[in-house]
Design an enzyme around this catalytic site. Sequence first.
Site, PDB file in Angstrom:
ATOM      1  N   LYS A 266       4.676  33.588   6.857  1.00  0.00           N
ATOM      2  CA  LYS A 266       4.333  31.981   5.796  1.00  0.00           C
ATOM      3  C   LYS A 266       3.415  31.008   6.031  1.00  0.00           C
ATOM      4  CE  LYS A 266       7.232  29.032   3.520  1.00  0.00           C
ATOM      5  NZ  LYS A 266       6.819  27.356   4.026  1.00  0.00           N
ATOM      6  N   ASN A 267       3.903  30.589   7.195  1.00  0.00           N
ATOM      7  CA  ASN A 267       3.592  29.141   7.991  1.00  0.00           C
ATOM      8  C   ASN A 267       2.988  29.555   8.794  1.00  0.00           C
ATOM      9  OD1 ASN A 267       5.578  28.498   6.223  1.00  0.00           O
ATOM     10  ND2 ASN A 267       7.287  27.909   8.406  1.00  0.00           N
TER      11      ASN A 267
ATOM     12  N   CYS B 202      11.127  16.153  -0.623  1.00  0.00           N
ATOM     13  CA  CYS B 202      11.212  18.081  -0.732  1.00  0.00           C
ATOM     14  C   CYS B 202      12.612  17.462  -1.068  1.00  0.00           C
ATOM     15  CB  CYS B 202      10.463  18.747   0.220  1.00  0.00           C
ATOM     16  SG  CYS B 202      11.360  18.777   1.497  1.00  0.00           S
TER      17      CYS B 202
ATOM     18  N   ARG C  32      10.449  13.809   4.541  1.00  0.00           N
ATOM     19  CA  ARG C  32       9.093  14.196   4.905  1.00  0.00           C
ATOM     20  C   ARG C  32       8.343  13.098   4.780  1.00  0.00           C
ATOM     21  NH1 ARG C  32       9.410  20.198   3.893  1.00  0.00           N
ATOM     22  NH2 ARG C  32       8.533  20.478   5.918  1.00  0.00           N
TER      23      ARG C  32
ATOM     24  N   ASP D  46      14.533  25.887  10.246  1.00  0.00           N
ATOM     25  CA  ASP D  46      14.098  27.327   9.475  1.00  0.00           C
ATOM     26  C   ASP D  46      15.982  28.304   9.192  1.00  0.00           C
ATOM     27  OD1 ASP D  46      12.393  25.028   8.611  1.00  0.00           O
ATOM     28  OD2 ASP D  46      11.187  26.487   8.608  1.00  0.00           O
TER      29      ASP D  46
ATOM     30  N   ARG E 112       9.362  31.186  -2.305  1.00  0.00           N
ATOM     31  CA  ARG E 112       8.524  30.289  -2.121  1.00  0.00           C
ATOM     32  C   ARG E 112       8.291  31.279  -0.574  1.00  0.00           C
ATOM     33  NH1 ARG E 112      10.355  25.603  -0.948  1.00  0.00           N
ATOM     34  NH2 ARG E 112       9.294  25.348   0.458  1.00  0.00           N
TER      35      ARG E 112
HETATM   36  C1  UD1 Z   1       6.591  22.485   9.577  1.00  0.00           C
HETATM   37  C2  UD1 Z   1       6.806  24.604   8.207  1.00  0.00           C
HETATM   38  C3  UD1 Z   1       8.413  24.119   8.227  1.00  0.00           C
HETATM   39  C4  UD1 Z   1       8.713  23.479   9.404  1.00  0.00           C
HETATM   40  C5  UD1 Z   1       8.915  22.150  10.348  1.00  0.00           C
HETATM   41  C6  UD1 Z   1       9.931  22.245  12.043  1.00  0.00           C
HETATM   42  C7  UD1 Z   1       5.186  24.899   7.428  1.00  0.00           C
HETATM   43  C8  UD1 Z   1       4.254  24.813   6.123  1.00  0.00           C
HETATM   44  N1  UD1 Z   1       6.533  24.179   7.303  1.00  0.00           N
HETATM   45  O1  UD1 Z   1       6.792  21.834   8.063  1.00  0.00           O
HETATM   46  O2  UD1 Z   1       8.767  25.223   7.859  1.00  0.00           O
HETATM   47  O3  UD1 Z   1      10.659  23.476   8.866  1.00  0.00           O
HETATM   48  O4  UD1 Z   1       7.590  22.747  10.108  1.00  0.00           O
HETATM   49  O5  UD1 Z   1       9.511  23.201  12.283  1.00  0.00           O
HETATM   50  O6  UD1 Z   1       4.123  24.968   8.523  1.00  0.00           O
HETATM   51  N2  UD1 Z   1       7.177  13.968  10.435  1.00  0.00           N
HETATM   52  C9  UD1 Z   1       7.691  12.268  10.065  1.00  0.00           C
HETATM   53  N3  UD1 Z   1       5.926  12.114   9.847  1.00  0.00           N
HETATM   54  C10 UD1 Z   1       4.686  13.601   9.670  1.00  0.00           C
HETATM   55  C11 UD1 Z   1       4.941  14.593   9.770  1.00  0.00           C
HETATM   56  C12 UD1 Z   1       6.263  14.663   9.500  1.00  0.00           C
HETATM   57  O7  UD1 Z   1       7.922  11.590  10.556  1.00  0.00           O
HETATM   58  O8  UD1 Z   1       3.702  12.999   9.086  1.00  0.00           O
HETATM   59  C13 UD1 Z   1       8.830  14.543  10.809  1.00  0.00           C
HETATM   60  C14 UD1 Z   1       9.353  14.988   9.421  1.00  0.00           C
HETATM   61  O9  UD1 Z   1       9.710  14.687   8.091  1.00  0.00           O
HETATM   62  C15 UD1 Z   1      10.459  16.339   9.814  1.00  0.00           C
HETATM   63  C16 UD1 Z   1       9.547  16.497  11.008  1.00  0.00           C
HETATM   64  O10 UD1 Z   1       8.331  15.708  11.394  1.00  0.00           O
HETATM   65  O11 UD1 Z   1      11.331  15.334   9.655  1.00  0.00           O
HETATM   66  C17 UD1 Z   1       9.590  17.541  11.307  1.00  0.00           C
HETATM   67  O12 UD1 Z   1       8.182  17.813  10.545  1.00  0.00           O
HETATM   68  P1  UD1 Z   1       6.881  18.547  10.822  1.00  0.00           P
HETATM   69  O13 UD1 Z   1       6.670  19.001  11.635  1.00  0.00           O
HETATM   70  O14 UD1 Z   1       6.126  17.933  11.042  1.00  0.00           O
HETATM   71  O15 UD1 Z   1       7.296  20.151   9.482  1.00  0.00           O
HETATM   72  P2  UD1 Z   1       6.364  20.545   8.738  1.00  0.00           P
HETATM   73  O16 UD1 Z   1       4.274  20.540   9.061  1.00  0.00           O
HETATM   74  O17 UD1 Z   1       5.943  19.311   7.604  1.00  0.00           O
END
Ligand code: UD1
Length: 418
Positions: free
Chosen positions: A22-23, A116, A121, A305, A397
Site C-alpha cells: 500500500k505505502n 489522524c 501528523r 506499523d 484501508r
Molecule cells: C508513512 C507511512 C506510515 C508509516 C510512517 C512511518 C505511507 C502512506 N504511510 O507515513 O504507514 O507509519 O511512514 O514509517 O507511506 N512528521 C512531522 N512533520 C512532517 C512530517 C512528519 O513532524 O512534516 C512526523 C510525524 O508526525 C511522525 C513522524 O514524523 O511522528 C514520521 O512521519 P512520516 O515519516 O512523515 O510518516 P508518513 O509519511 O506520514
Amino acid sequence: MQKLVIKGGAPLYGELVNQTAKNAALPIIAACMLTEDPIVIKDCPHLKDIDAMLNIMRHLGCSAYFDGDDLNVCCRDVTLNVINADLTGKLRSSIFILGSILSRCRSAYISHPGGCEIGLRPIDLHIFGLKALSVKIEDDGGVICCDGSKMKSAVVNLDFASVGATENLMMAGALLDGETVIVNAAREPEIVDLAQFINAMGGRVRGAGESIIRINGVKKLHGCTYRPIPDRISAGTYLAAVALCGGDALIKNVVPEHVFGITERLKKSGARLTVKNGAARIASDGRPRAVHKLETNVYPAFPTDMQPQFCALLSCAQGSSVIVENLFENRFGYTGELVKMGAKITVKDRIAVVTGVDGLHGATVKACDLRGGAALVIAGLKADGVTDVIDVEHIDRGYQNIEQAFRLLGGNVERVNR
Ligand code: UD1
C-alpha cells in the site's frame, strides 16, 4: 457497516500470497501525474486507501481504472489543482500528491489533511522542503495555497527523515532543471520503489535507500508498466499471527531484507523462520517469549506499523515486555481493546508494559485505526471463543480481504453486515 467474526483458539497452517505494498502504491499513483502518458501499475492492491487516492486523481482530471489487478492510470488531462477537505479528510497521505501537482501545474490548493487516529501528523517538513524549492506557500491551517511559478532545484536538509516529505520532494524535483538534493532523506523500501518508478518513467533519481538522494530533473517523463514491492507490513502481520497462534505457514511475495527488522524480533520471541526465495516460512508452538524492549524507529529499525501486532503477540508471551513507540504520539489506542480480551497492558505516554497472560478470550472490540485493527484480528485468532471486530473499514484501508488471507491459513474469520 461490517464486522469480522472470528472463532479463535486454533493454530494456523497453510500458505498465502502477500499483497503488493500500500505505502509503495500510494506515492506511485500520485507520481503518475508527472507524465501525460498512460501507466500500468501491476498487481495494485484493492484497498480503501488506494480507492481514496484514485478518487483524488479522478477529481483532478486523471483517468484511473482497474483491469483485474492491474491499475491503469492516465493523467493526460489535469483539469484541476484544488483538493477539498472532503477528499483530503479520507486519506491523510493525500499530502503526498502536492509535489506532483506542483510539478505538473506549478500551483496547488490543498485542504489540510489534519491529524489522524494515531497522532497529530504535522506537515511542517513537507512545507519546509517545498519552500526550499522556492515554492511560495501560505498555510492558514485550512487551505494550503502553493505558488510554484518560480520553483527551482535546491539542496533540502530535512530535520527528520520523513517518508512522506521525502516522497513529495522526489516528485517535486523530478522535472525541475538541475539537481535537487535531499539530505537526511527517509530510507524506507517504499522510497527506493518510488525512485525506481520515476526512473522507469525516464527520470534520474540516485541514492534512494541512503540518506542523501539526488534528483536530476529531466524535461519529460514517459509512461511505463511497473509492479510495486511486496507489502512488508501485511507480511509481518500474517507472520505475527502464526507466531501467536502457533502452526506452520508459508507467506509468499516477501522481500527478505525488507522484513528483516520484523523477522529478527519474531525469532527472538521464539518463532522459527526461514526467509528466502521471496517467501517467509514460519513455525511456532504458540507460546511466545517476552521481548525485553521493543522500540519503533525509522527503517531499518522495527517499524511503527508493526507495533500493535507485536503488542498482541507479546500479550500472550511468557514474561513481561516493554514497547516504546518513537514515531507517533498516540499509537497505543488499541490496547484498551486488547485488555477487553484479557491482555494485561499498561500505557504511559509512549511506553507500554505488556505482562504476558496464559490466553485471551473473545470479546466485542473496535478497530480504531488500521494497524491497531489488525492487532485485534490476530488477537481474535488466538483467543478462546468468538471475537467480533467492529469498524472493520479501518482494516480495509490497508489489508486486501484480510478474512480471506487468514482463511487460507485455516483461520475461522467471517465478514458480516452489522
Ligand atoms: C508513512 C507511512 C506510515 C508509516 C510512517 C512511518 C505511507 C502512506 N504511510 O507515513 O504507514 O507509519 O511512514 O514509517 O507511506 N512528521 C512531522 N512533520 C512532517 C512530517 C512528519 O513532524 O512534516 C512526523 C510525524 O508526525 C511522525 C513522524 O514524523 O511522528 C514520521 O512521519 P512520516 O515519516 O512523515 O510518516 P508518513 O509519511 O506520514
